[in-house]
Write a protein that holds these residues in place. Structure first.
Motif, mmCIF file in Angstrom:
data_model
loop_
_atom_site.group_PDB
_atom_site.id
_atom_site.type_symbol
_atom_site.label_atom_id
_atom_site.label_comp_id
_atom_site.label_asym_id
_atom_site.label_seq_id
_atom_site.Cartn_x
_atom_site.Cartn_y
_atom_site.Cartn_z
ATOM 1 N N SER A 60 -4.829 -14.774 -4.431
ATOM 2 C CA SER A 60 -6.010 -16.330 -4.539
ATOM 3 C C SER A 60 -6.033 -17.157 -2.940
ATOM 4 N N GLY A 61 -5.169 -16.892 -2.531
ATOM 5 C CA GLY A 61 -4.271 -17.561 -1.485
ATOM 6 C C GLY A 61 -4.134 -16.706 -0.067
ATOM 7 N N VAL A 62 -4.898 -15.355 -0.186
ATOM 8 C CA VAL A 62 -5.445 -14.343 0.994
ATOM 9 C C VAL A 62 -6.197 -15.390 1.835
ATOM 10 N N LYS A 63 -5.818 -15.196 3.128
ATOM 11 C CA LYS A 63 -7.009 -15.353 4.125
ATOM 12 C C LYS A 63 -7.680 -13.673 5.036
ATOM 13 N N LYS A 64 -8.929 -14.930 5.441
ATOM 14 C CA LYS A 64 -9.230 -13.774 6.753
ATOM 15 C C LYS A 64 -8.247 -13.737 8.258
ATOM 16 N N GLY A 65 -7.994 -12.667 8.374
ATOM 17 C CA GLY A 65 -7.147 -12.493 8.589
ATOM 18 C C GLY A 65 -5.647 -11.461 8.937
ATOM 19 N N GLU A 66 -5.280 -12.134 7.736
ATOM 20 C CA GLU A 66 -3.883 -11.207 7.173
ATOM 21 C C GLU A 66 -3.370 -9.888 6.902
ATOM 22 N N GLU A 67 -2.465 -9.974 7.211
ATOM 23 C CA GLU A 67 -2.859 -8.278 7.518
ATOM 24 C C GLU A 67 -1.738 -7.933 5.769
ATOM 25 N N VAL A 68 -2.373 -7.059 5.322
ATOM 26 C CA VAL A 68 -2.065 -6.672 3.994
ATOM 27 C C VAL A 68 -1.554 -5.332 3.283
ATOM 28 N N MET A 69 -1.291 -4.867 2.158
ATOM 29 C CA MET A 69 -1.038 -4.087 1.998
ATOM 30 C C MET A 69 -1.098 -3.715 0.164
ATOM 31 N N THR A 70 -2.205 -2.629 0.195
ATOM 32 C CA THR A 70 -2.849 -2.925 -1.072
ATOM 33 C C THR A 70 -1.998 -1.776 -2.004
ATOM 34 N N ASN A 71 -1.897 -1.697 -3.510
ATOM 35 C CA ASN A 71 -1.376 -1.252 -4.222
ATOM 36 C C ASN A 71 -0.517 0.559 -3.955
ATOM 37 N N SER A 72 -1.873 1.006 -3.159
ATOM 38 C CA SER A 72 -2.004 2.378 -2.271
ATOM 39 C C SER A 72 -0.989 2.710 -1.366
ATOM 40 N N GLY A 73 -0.751 1.327 -0.896
ATOM 41 C CA GLY A 73 0.255 1.378 0.092
ATOM 42 C C GLY A 73 -0.829 1.906 1.171
ATOM 43 N N LEU A 74 -1.794 1.446 1.570
ATOM 44 C CA LEU A 74 -3.443 1.107 2.618
ATOM 45 C C LEU A 74 -2.066 -0.609 3.491
ATOM 46 N N PHE A 75 -2.590 -0.001 4.942
ATOM 47 C CA PHE A 75 -1.911 -1.245 5.555
ATOM 48 C C PHE A 75 -3.201 -1.505 5.656
ATOM 49 N N GLY A 76 -3.765 -2.841 5.973
ATOM 50 C CA GLY A 76 -4.875 -3.416 6.967
ATOM 51 C C GLY A 76 -4.886 -4.770 7.210
ATOM 52 N N VAL A 77 -5.966 -5.143 7.499
ATOM 53 C CA VAL A 77 -6.493 -6.895 8.159
ATOM 54 C C VAL A 77 -7.474 -7.082 7.700
ATOM 55 N N ILE A 78 -7.450 -7.716 6.574
ATOM 56 C CA ILE A 78 -8.217 -9.003 6.180
ATOM 57 C C ILE A 78 -9.239 -9.298 6.934
ATOM 58 N N SER A 79 -10.603 -8.679 7.071
ATOM 59 C CA SER A 79 -11.646 -8.540 8.127
ATOM 60 C C SER A 79 -12.466 -9.889 7.352
ATOM 61 N N LYS A 80 -13.217 -9.521 6.193
ATOM 62 C CA LYS A 80 -14.042 -10.354 5.408
ATOM 63 C C LYS A 80 -13.692 -11.444 3.753
#
Length: 137
Positions: A60-80
């Motif tokens: 619930s506290g995730v914000k645009k521009g933060e780098e995250v890791m998914t349960n499947s192991g993908l890394f990425g930056v939240i764009s929307k």
């Protein structure tokens, strides 16, 4: 050959009487079941609920521009972030975005990097300061 069959007769009045049956109370049979439920609650249910609440707080506290890791192991930056269908657009490479559920976010990597980086910098600064002091002596 003379064979005789013998029959043994036992006197039932002299036989030891069987102990009286133990009356089983309904509560005594429920005690083990209650104990098993209590053990399951503290060892399985309660930790899972705590983990689920922590995950909900993180998501619930995730914000645009933060780098995250998914349960499947993908890394990425939240764009929307799309709160209406509980999804986020995750940029995993230049011009490559995927749509994932918020609940599939396992960790916010950019948040966990910051405390470690500052801690490492402080340790490095302390080591370099002590080496400079030793050189001056």
């Amino acid at each position: 050959m003379d064979t005789t069959d013998t029959i043994t007769v036992q006197d039932t009045s002299s036989a030891a009487a069987a102990p009286p049956p133990v009356e089983s109370n309904g509560w005594t049979s429920l005690v083990p079941m209650v104990l098993i439920f209590v053990v399951f609650y503290f060892l399985l249910i309660r930790p899972q609920e705590k983990k689920r609440r922590n995950q909900e707080t993180l998501v619930s506290g995730v914000k645009k521009g933060e780098e995250v890791m998914t349960n499947s192991g993908l890394f990425g930056v939240i764009s929307k972030i799309n709160d209406s269908d509980n999804t986020v657009m995750l940029q995993i490479a230049k011009d490559v975005e995927i749509k994932v559920l918020k609940t599939s976010i396992a960790d916010i990597v950019s948040r966990s990097k910051k405390p470690e980086d500052t801690k490492d910098k402080k340790q490095i600064d302390a080591k370099s300061a002590s080496s400079v002091k030793q050189k001056k002596k």
